[in-house]
Write an enzyme that holds these catalytic residues in place. Structure first.
Site, short mmCIF file in Angstrom:
data_model
loop_
_atom_site.label_atom_id
_atom_site.label_comp_id
_atom_site.label_asym_id
_atom_site.label_seq_id
_atom_site.Cartn_x
_atom_site.Cartn_y
_atom_site.Cartn_z
N GLU A 131 11.04 -1.68 -2.73
CA GLU A 131 10.03 -0.75 -2.22
C GLU A 131 10.18 0.61 -2.88
O GLU A 131 11.28 1.09 -3.08
CB GLU A 131 10.19 -0.52 -0.70
CG GLU A 131 9.87 -1.68 0.19
CD GLU A 131 9.99 -1.30 1.67
OE1 GLU A 131 9.87 -0.09 1.98
OE2 GLU A 131 10.21 -2.19 2.49
N GLU A 162 15.58 -3.85 5.74
CA GLU A 162 16.28 -2.58 5.91
C GLU A 162 17.22 -2.61 7.12
O GLU A 162 17.09 -1.85 8.08
CB GLU A 162 15.28 -1.43 6.04
CG GLU A 162 14.43 -1.24 4.81
CD GLU A 162 13.37 -0.15 4.97
OE1 GLU A 162 12.81 0.27 3.93
OE2 GLU A 162 13.12 0.29 6.11
#
Length: 686
Positions: free
Chosen positions: A322, A165
């Site tokens: 995710e 991320e």
């Protein structure tokens, strides 16, 4: 004459991975370092029971892998990777660079990021580093090198997970190291100070620079920041993180050739980095998505992000890296998912092009900041609703293995641009309440409710194959992208544009000669004045609908008004003026909406646009049923997701892959259920 057969197209890395796994990728983040060894045996047993075939390992394990400077300890990773491989579970190995260990920030306190107000942040979380600091680059590259040299040939390794991320917490660092790097970046971009001063408009408020060393990041100051400086600092900051991705990727490709790599993007959850640029550097695109808990229609946001991931992947399969089985830990109220919702969410991602469904995380943590984030194996263990649903989803994905490699076809492109997002929401704009994502979601929802599939793509994407293009907002529009849109319409395309578009160039400089600047010709109009509304105020339109937030005084220059602001006081600041226009331009048509229209008005616009462009819904379905089609050389798969509270019937010829009773002429989808039909003959496609 001898015919030489053409080389078959290369197999996409995610399709190859699916073949290697034998089905759709299924699993999640696995963090065995949080648990004693005896738990690992239970983990692999339960993974196999649930149908897990891929896990991400090592995302936050830097402090375990390198407990001290210059000292590596691979014992834990060796044991875990061997254990997973012995049980037939493949590994997506992370480079672990998203969480520098305490010893790093202790040795290099000046590598910690600094806020715009000058506060240097402390260690105690993840991503505590300045993206431009050379000490971080040296340490991260050494770690990646050590990992690649050790595990390049490990039989469990099928994918590299670069960082995690990027920019989620540290995208904007205002320290002196970042300032120096920013100046270097500006020098490469503009070459001369005269050019920079011209683009930034530094003669306003006496900001003209005479030396590169005078330039600083747009730190907190007395009044409004220079918008050109602010916009370029965001670009620089995204590029600084992109440089780190490229550095790690280059090491992995050199030391572990043949293993594909990815990094997980946050889609519309992350404003700070341009994910399009990262996607272009990956072998396959992966996305994290978490439902906005406060939004009862969060499944529409889910679809938007899935279509964005597919757009970044240029239509190829992508990986859901995710999402959550139930509640997350970081929203103000962490609403739990209702029974069946996790399955619906997961299969919707699959419907929209994902060839893998992964979660954060495998086993729910008992300590740390994310212990209240749901997981595949909850605190309560196997005697829980979530675990039963996780096992059920594993069985569903095994039954849908044949879907891998197929693609979603879309005749519509929706333009989405991080640079435009940054520029629209900077200081001193005409309407602070005008938010980029709100506008994008308005337009996307109109397409979604009509079951018209779209690819969400960057303005620089190749648009020639699309029958229609919608641009919810293009406040910032480069000359190159403006020319491409003009050519698209002139050559026969159908374009719909939202308000406050075409206004500034790539440097955030107003395009003179009248709004909407670069789009005046193709839209056939001129805007005399922008007329933002007070919070809560609305205007009435000639069809009886209402709009809010924004209005414009539009002068037709060839376009035809389709809707007008109502006459009289209900029509707002431009009574009787055009609110929706249509313009025949070249061989195509363009539409313009001069306000923030209601959902019903936008749906009516999409219907009219669709009639002219030849768009058709994926299937004829009742309200509340989402329909998406994936197609390949061996067949078409119609996904039907029932978001309603009552069963729904859909006329479709085919065989149900999830429900043995589905098939024939009708498929019935229970309330909250999902059907996947292998079609006998494909119906209308979007």
């Amino acid at each position: 004459m001898t015919h030489t057969p053409a080389h078959p197209p290369p197999v996409h890395p995610l399709t190859a991975l699916s073949h290697k796994l034998g089905s759709i990728a299924y699993g999640g983040d696995y963090n065995p370092e949080q648990w004693p060894r005896h738990v690992w045996q239970e983990d692999v047993r339960l993974m196999r029971e649930a149908g897990v075939n891929l896990v991400t390992v090592g995302v936050f394990a830097w402090s375990r892998i390198q407990p001290r400077p210059g000292t590596y300890d691979f014992g834990l990773l060796d044991e875990v990777l061997d254990l997973l491989h012995a049980h037939g579970i493949a590994v997506d190995l992370a480079t672990a660079t998203a969480a520098p260990p305490p010893w790093f920030t202790h040795l290099h306190p000046d590598a910690r990021p600094v806020t715009a107000s000058g506060t240097r942040l402390a260690h105690g979380s993840r991503q505590v580093f300045c993206p431009s600091h050379p000490a971080y680059a040296e340490a991260a590259d050494a770690l990646v090198t050590a990992l690649a040299e050790r595990y390049a040939d490990h039989p469990a390794l099928v994918l590299w997970h670069v960082h995690n991320e990027f920019g989620n917490h540290n995208a904007l660092c205002y320290c002196d190291v970042s300032a120096a790097a920013f100046r270097t970046w500006l020098g490469e971009r503009y070459t001369t100070l005269d050019t920079l001063n011209e683009v930034w408009g530094t003669d306003f408020w006496g900001q003209r620079y005479g030396d590169w060393d005078e330039i600083e990041p747009p730190r907190d100051t007395t009044a409004f920041r220079n918008p050109g400086q602010d916009l370029d600092f965001r670009r620089f900051s995204s590029d600084a993180l992109l440089a780190r991705h490229r550095a790690e990727a280059a090491l992995l490709r050199r030391l572990a050739p043949g293993i594909p790599l990815t990094t997980n993007h946050l889609g519309t959850l992350e404003k700070k980095v341009d994910a399009h640029s990262f996607a272009a550097e990956c072998d396959l695109v992966s996305l994290d998505h978490y439902l906005p808990a406060a939004d009862p229609d969060g499944h529409i946001d889910l679809a938007l992000n899935a279509d964005l991931a597919r757009g970044m992947a240029a239509g190829r399969p992508w990986l859901l890296m995710e999402h959550s089985t139930s509640a997350v830990n970081w929203q103000p109220v962490n609403v739990a998912k209702q029974p069946g919702q996790m399955r619906r969410n997961s299969l919707t991602h699959l419907a929209r092009g994902a060839d893998g469904v992964l979660f954060f995380q495998w086993r729910q943590s008992r300590a740390g900041a994310e212990k209240w984030h749901s997981a595949m194996l909850p605190h309560g263990g196997t005697d829980t609703r979530i675990w039963k649903e996780v096992r059920g989803l594993g069985a569903d994905l095994a039954a849908l293995g044949e879907v891998t490699g197929t693609r979603v076809a879309a005749d519509v492109a929706l333009l989405f641009d991080w640079h435009n997002w940054w520029a629209l929401e900077m200081e001193a704009r005409p309407s602070g309440p005008m938010r980029y994502l709100d506008t994008v979601r308005d337009w996307y929802e109109a397409l979604w409710r009509l079951n018209i599939t779209c690819d969400v793509v960057a303005p620089g994407a190749d648009l020639t194959s699309y029958k229609a293009v919608v641009a919810p907002n293009l406040y910032l529009l480069s000359d190159e992208h403006a020319d491409a849109l003009t050519r698209y319409v002139r050559d026969g395309g159908h374009l719909a544009v939202g308000c406050f578009s075409g206004v500034v160039d790539a440097g955030d400089r107003i395009r003179l000669g009248g709004y909407p600047g670069a789009l005046r010709e193709v839209l056939g109009l001129r805007v005399d004045e922008y007329l933002p509304l007070r919070p809560g105020d609305t205007v009435s339109l000639s069809d009886g609908s209402t709009a809010g937030q924004w209005a414009e005084r539009v002068e037709p220059r060839g376009c035809t008004p389709v809707l007008r602001f109502a006459n009289g006081p209900d029509g707002g600041p431009a009574p009787g003026g055009p609110a929706l226009t249509r313009h025949a331009y070249g061989a195509g048509t363009s539409w313009y909406v001069a306000t923030r229209a209601s959902g019903a008005t936008l749906r009516e616009l999409v219907l009219r646009l669709g009639e002219e462009a030849g768009l058709r819904p994926v299937a004829d379905v009742p309200d509340g049923v989402e329909a998406v089609r994936r197609s390949g050389p061996d067949g078409s798969y119609l996904f039907l997701v029932n978001h309603g509270e009552v069963p729904a019937k859909v006329l479709v010829e085919g065989t149900g892959l999830l429900d043995a009773t589905a098939g024939g002429s009708f498929t019935e989808i229970p309330a909250g259920g999902v059907a996947v039909v292998l079609e006998t003959s494909a119906g209308p496609r979007s």
